[in-house]
Design a protein around this motif. Sequence first.
Motif, PDB file in Angstrom:
ATOM      1  N   SER A  71      45.635  26.716  41.969  1.00 23.10           N
ATOM      2  CA  SER A  71      44.231  26.913  41.569  1.00 23.10           C
ATOM      3  C   SER A  71      43.394  25.692  41.921  1.00 23.10           C
ATOM      4  CB  SER A  71      44.129  27.194  40.067  1.00 23.10           C
ATOM      5  OG  SER A  71      44.624  28.480  39.774  1.00 23.10           O
ATOM      6  N   ALA A  72      42.098  25.913  42.033  1.00 30.26           N
ATOM      7  CA  ALA A  72      41.169  24.846  42.401  1.00 30.26           C
ATOM      8  C   ALA A  72      40.989  23.833  41.274  1.00 30.26           C
ATOM      9  CB  ALA A  72      39.812  25.455  42.765  1.00 30.26           C
ATOM     10  N   TRP A  73      40.645  22.625  41.673  1.00 32.15           N
ATOM     11  CA  TRP A  73      40.269  21.590  40.718  1.00 32.15           C
ATOM     12  C   TRP A  73      38.826  21.846  40.302  1.00 32.15           C
ATOM     13  CZ3 TRP A  73      42.376  16.144  42.225  1.00 32.15           C
ATOM     14  CH2 TRP A  73      43.752  16.217  42.416  1.00 32.15           C
ATOM     15  N   ALA A  74      38.425  21.282  39.167  1.00 30.51           N
ATOM     16  CA  ALA A  74      37.088  21.546  38.630  1.00 30.51           C
ATOM     17  C   ALA A  74      36.355  20.263  38.276  1.00 30.51           C
ATOM     18  CB  ALA A  74      37.204  22.424  37.390  1.00 30.51           C
ATOM     19  N   ARG A  75      35.136  20.158  38.743  1.00 30.42           N
ATOM     20  CA  ARG A  75      34.299  19.012  38.361  1.00 30.42           C
ATOM     21  C   ARG A  75      33.833  19.123  36.913  1.00 30.42           C
ATOM     22  NH1 ARG A  75      32.350  15.919  42.658  1.00 30.42           N
ATOM     23  NH2 ARG A  75      32.786  16.818  44.691  1.00 30.42           N
ATOM     24  N   GLU A  76      33.741  20.357  36.399  1.00 31.99           N
ATOM     25  CA  GLU A  76      33.243  20.591  35.043  1.00 31.99           C
ATOM     26  C   GLU A  76      34.211  20.124  33.980  1.00 31.99           C
ATOM     27  OE1 GLU A  76      33.816  23.257  37.189  1.00 31.99           O
ATOM     28  OE2 GLU A  76      31.837  23.075  38.102  1.00 31.99           O
ATOM     29  N   GLY A  77      35.454  19.935  34.343  1.00 32.06           N
ATOM     30  CA  GLY A  77      36.424  19.437  33.381  1.00 32.06           C
ATOM     31  C   GLY A  77      37.517  20.424  33.062  1.00 32.06           C
ATOM     32  N   TYR A  78      38.376  19.974  32.153  1.00 31.58           N
ATOM     33  CA  TYR A  78      39.579  20.711  31.795  1.00 31.58           C
ATOM     34  C   TYR A  78      39.664  20.853  30.276  1.00 31.58           C
ATOM     35  CZ  TYR A  78      40.472  19.790  36.638  1.00 31.58           C
ATOM     36  OH  TYR A  78      40.335  19.743  38.003  1.00 31.58           O
ATOM     37  N   TRP A  79      38.557  21.229  29.686  1.00 28.27           N
ATOM     38  CA  TRP A  79      38.484  21.432  28.244  1.00 28.27           C
ATOM     39  C   TRP A  79      39.044  22.802  27.893  1.00 28.27           C
ATOM     40  CZ3 TRP A  79      37.490  17.006  26.026  1.00 28.27           C
ATOM     41  CH2 TRP A  79      36.744  16.064  26.727  1.00 28.27           C
ATOM     42  N   THR A  80      39.500  22.944  26.682  1.00 27.30           N
ATOM     43  CA  THR A  80      40.040  24.227  26.225  1.00 27.30           C
ATOM     44  C   THR A  80      39.056  25.351  26.481  1.00 27.30           C
ATOM     45  OG1 THR A  80      41.406  23.125  24.562  1.00 27.30           O
ATOM     46  CG2 THR A  80      40.966  25.458  24.224  1.00 27.30           C
ATOM     47  N   ALA A  81      37.786  25.131  26.196  1.00 23.45           N
ATOM     48  CA  ALA A  81      36.766  26.173  26.401  1.00 23.45           C
ATOM     49  C   ALA A  81      36.696  26.608  27.864  1.00 23.45           C
ATOM     50  CB  ALA A  81      35.400  25.683  25.927  1.00 23.45           C
ATOM     51  N   ASN A  82      36.903  25.690  28.803  1.00 22.32           N
ATOM     52  CA  ASN A  82      36.917  26.040  30.230  1.00 22.32           C
ATOM     53  C   ASN A  82      38.094  26.954  30.556  1.00 22.32           C
ATOM     54  OD1 ASN A  82      36.094  22.674  30.644  1.00 22.32           O
ATOM     55  ND2 ASN A  82      34.643  24.270  31.173  1.00 22.32           N
ATOM     56  N   PHE A  83      39.271  26.595  30.055  1.00 21.15           N
ATOM     57  CA  PHE A  83      40.456  27.423  30.292  1.00 21.15           C
ATOM     58  C   PHE A  83      40.275  28.814  29.688  1.00 21.15           C
ATOM     59  CE2 PHE A  83      42.793  23.168  30.155  1.00 21.15           C
ATOM     60  CZ  PHE A  83      42.982  23.094  31.525  1.00 21.15           C
ATOM     61  N   VAL A  84      39.738  28.863  28.472  1.00 26.29           N
ATOM     62  CA  VAL A  84      39.524  30.150  27.801  1.00 26.29           C
ATOM     63  C   VAL A  84      38.587  31.027  28.613  1.00 26.29           C
ATOM     64  CG1 VAL A  84      38.457  31.247  25.780  1.00 26.29           C
ATOM     65  CG2 VAL A  84      40.053  29.348  25.469  1.00 26.29           C
ATOM     66  N   GLU A  85      37.487  30.464  29.075  1.00 27.48           N
ATOM     67  CA  GLU A  85      36.526  31.272  29.837  1.00 27.48           C
ATOM     68  C   GLU A  85      37.118  31.733  31.164  1.00 27.48           C
ATOM     69  OE1 GLU A  85      33.310  33.585  30.514  1.00 27.48           O
ATOM     70  OE2 GLU A  85      33.973  32.664  28.640  1.00 27.48           O
ATOM     71  N   ASP A  86      37.901  30.879  31.812  1.00 20.77           N
ATOM     72  CA  ASP A  86      38.574  31.295  33.047  1.00 20.77           C
ATOM     73  C   ASP A  86      39.490  32.485  32.781  1.00 20.77           C
ATOM     74  OD1 ASP A  86      37.372  29.080  34.278  1.00 20.77           O
ATOM     75  OD2 ASP A  86      39.233  27.899  34.345  1.00 20.77           O
ATOM     76  N   LEU A  87      40.301  32.391  31.731  1.00 20.10           N
ATOM     77  CA  LEU A  87      41.229  33.478  31.414  1.00 20.10           C
ATOM     78  C   LEU A  87      40.484  34.741  30.996  1.00 20.10           C
ATOM     79  CD1 LEU A  87      44.126  31.624  29.572  1.00 20.10           C
ATOM     80  CD2 LEU A  87      44.041  32.406  31.943  1.00 20.10           C
ATOM     81  N   HIS A  88      39.433  34.583  30.212  1.00 23.27           N
ATOM     82  CA  HIS A  88      38.623  35.740  29.801  1.00 23.27           C
ATOM     83  C   HIS A  88      38.097  36.483  31.029  1.00 23.27           C
ATOM     84  CE1 HIS A  88      35.495  38.172  28.020  1.00 23.27           C
ATOM     85  NE2 HIS A  88      34.576  37.475  28.651  1.00 23.27           N
ATOM     86  N   TYR A 114      41.596  31.294  22.758  1.00 25.45           N
ATOM     87  CA  TYR A 114      41.313  32.577  23.413  1.00 25.45           C
ATOM     88  C   TYR A 114      41.285  33.701  22.381  1.00 25.45           C
ATOM     89  CZ  TYR A 114      41.462  36.253  26.928  1.00 25.45           C
ATOM     90  OH  TYR A 114      41.169  37.343  27.710  1.00 25.45           O
ATOM     91  N   GLY A 115      42.280  33.726  21.522  1.00 31.03           N
ATOM     92  CA  GLY A 115      42.346  34.757  20.487  1.00 31.03           C
ATOM     93  C   GLY A 115      41.164  34.712  19.546  1.00 31.03           C
ATOM     94  N   ALA A 116      40.704  33.510  19.215  1.00 36.73           N
ATOM     95  CA  ALA A 116      39.541  33.370  18.324  1.00 36.73           C
ATOM     96  C   ALA A 116      38.260  33.811  19.023  1.00 36.73           C
ATOM     97  CB  ALA A 116      39.413  31.919  17.865  1.00 36.73           C
ATOM     98  N   ALA A 117      38.124  33.492  20.300  1.00 37.83           N
ATOM     99  CA  ALA A 117      36.896  33.812  21.036  1.00 37.83           C
ATOM    100  C   ALA A 117      36.834  35.276  21.479  1.00 37.83           C
ATOM    101  CB  ALA A 117      36.773  32.897  22.262  1.00 37.83           C
ATOM    102  N   HIS A 118      37.986  35.881  21.761  1.00 33.87           N
ATOM    103  CA  HIS A 118      38.017  37.242  22.324  1.00 33.87           C
ATOM    104  C   HIS A 118      39.106  38.092  21.657  1.00 33.87           C
ATOM    105  CE1 HIS A 118      35.329  35.730  25.410  1.00 33.87           C
ATOM    106  NE2 HIS A 118      36.167  34.722  25.592  1.00 33.87           N
ATOM    107  N   PRO A 119      39.031  38.276  20.348  1.00 28.86           N
ATOM    108  CA  PRO A 119      40.115  38.975  19.650  1.00 28.86           C
ATOM    109  C   PRO A 119      40.347  40.405  20.129  1.00 28.86           C
ATOM    110  CG  PRO A 119      38.214  38.711  18.203  1.00 28.86           C
ATOM    111  CD  PRO A 119      37.948  37.895  19.439  1.00 28.86           C
ATOM    112  N   ALA A 120      39.331  41.080  20.593  1.00 33.92           N
ATOM    113  CA  ALA A 120      39.492  42.462  21.044  1.00 33.92           C
ATOM    114  C   ALA A 120      40.312  42.557  22.338  1.00 33.92           C
ATOM    115  CB  ALA A 120      38.128  43.113  21.252  1.00 33.92           C
TER     116      ALA A 120
END
Length: 146
Positions: A71-88, A114-120
């Motif tokens: 996968s590509a590297w990201a200038r925006e960072g590697y925060w949990t929220a970034n990973f969650v949004e990518d997976l979502h 991820y579960g907290a942000a997108h439980p459905a």
Amino acid sequence: MSIPFEGRYFSRQEVVNGLRIAYTEWNPGAPKAMLLVHGLQGQSHAWDPIADALAAEYRIVCPDLRGHGESAWAREGYWTANFVEDLHQLVQRLGLAPVLYVGHSLGARVGYAYGAAHPAEIRGMVLSDAGPETPAAAAKSATKVV
């Protein structure tokens, strides 16, 4: 020389959040989906033996998180929220929901969020080898630029 599990999975990629996210997919025609998410020092192929066994019943998707594996590297960072949004976005794009989520280490920590942000989107979760908190010293060490 043969590569273990070669021919048993498909190597694919999608662009989510403007980043190329690579993943392996096993048994794409199965009606139930499972997402296997690797740890901090890992990548999608860490799951190959497990994915191969589970693919008898499930569509298995093993992503390389941003900045890992293919996968590509990201200038925006590697925060949990970034990973969650990518997976979502990946789950949405591939039509995996509701998905069984399996995460190890970093993948488990991302799973909590991820579960907290997108439980459905989650049918169930198995999380291994991660606590709910990272000590400040460990976080500082992991983000230290050498």
